[in-house]
Design an enzyme around this catalytic site. Sequence first.
Site, PDB file in Angstrom:
ATOM      1  CB  CYS A  76      73.321  36.599  45.945  1.00 43.64           C
ATOM      2  SG  CYS A  76      72.701  36.730  47.638  1.00 43.64           S
ATOM      3  CB  CYS A 185      73.170  43.663  49.351  1.00 43.52           C
ATOM      4  SG  CYS A 185      71.559  43.026  48.817  1.00 43.52           S
TER       5      CYS A 185
HETATM    6  N1  DGL Z   1      71.005  40.127  46.664  1.00 41.85           N
HETATM    7  C1  DGL Z   1      71.437  39.529  47.888  1.00 41.85           C
HETATM    8  C2  DGL Z   1      72.855  39.987  48.244  1.00 41.85           C
HETATM    9  O1  DGL Z   1      73.594  40.385  47.375  1.00 41.85           O
HETATM   10  C3  DGL Z   1      70.598  39.562  49.128  1.00 41.85           C
HETATM   11  C4  DGL Z   1      69.179  39.916  49.155  1.00 41.85           C
HETATM   12  C5  DGL Z   1      68.411  39.049  50.129  1.00 41.85           C
HETATM   13  O2  DGL Z   1      68.431  39.328  51.342  1.00 41.85           O
HETATM   14  O3  DGL Z   1      67.845  38.067  49.653  1.00 41.85           O
HETATM   15  O4  DGL Z   1      73.262  39.923  49.380  1.00 41.85           O
END
Ligand code: DGL
Length: 267
Positions: A76, A185
């Site tokens: 993430c 993201c």
């Molecule tokens: N998957 C997360 C990222 O890579 C973010 C998604 C969320 O806002 O929870 O930033």
Amino acid sequence: MNITDEYILFIDSGLGGMSVMDTLIQRKCGYPIAFYADAKHFPYGEKSVYEIASFLEDIYKFAISKFTVKMIVIACNTASISAIDKLRAVVDVPVVGTVPAIKTAAELTKNGNIGVIATKTSVKQNYLSDLANKFAVGSNVYICGTENLATAVEEEVNGADLQELLSKELAFFADKNIDTLVLGCTHYTFLKDALNDFFQGKVRIIDSCDGVTRRILSLLPEALGNSLNYNCLFLNDIKRLEQYERWNQNYKWFQEIFVEDGTWKKV
Ligand code: DGL
């Protein structure tokens, strides 16, 4: 779950990090993976740095109470940008983060106009502009915080609805003439085809899956080439179970699923 084994602990707020995990599984990583989907706290993109740091720490504590953690992968960008240093300070295993591939984009762009999309929490910090200043000298890097794209993945928005959402969220790029778009993201990897349609195939779309996977494997050289099939999912929101099971039927990532419904149970 095999209690004597060492697991690579993947963490994300939901489905997004599974794009990174999928790349690692395809490279035949010789360690089992335990993916913790912190769906209860989705979206991280609207949480504070302080909150995200405490989520990560709690997940780590939970994980070490259940199994041996060989390595942590924060799959993430938002959590990596916000709290990787804080997590590293309290754990004693390697922590691999996810960083938007601005460096790769700078190497590949032909016209020097690069777009970056990321969550609001990621964009609020200086991290992305620092990366651009360091690795994309000579290019124009246009950074855009998006509101609803990670949610669109979790809610499986598709077709015309998704294109309409993209045209709102990406209006910022209308006059930027970008030829390269960095997905900052991990959720957005699941939108790659729709993004490609949106830009009519004229923009190269780059995520971090390969880069993160290379980094993991560089720290686990002994792992490469061994197939293992006992990955497990920890999902802390029972309301999402049906959907996650459906995704798993499609991708076949996990052999076991544990869900929290007051207490943790195996499904
Ligand atoms: N998957 C997360 C990222 O890579 C973010 C998604 C969320 O806002 O929870 O930033």
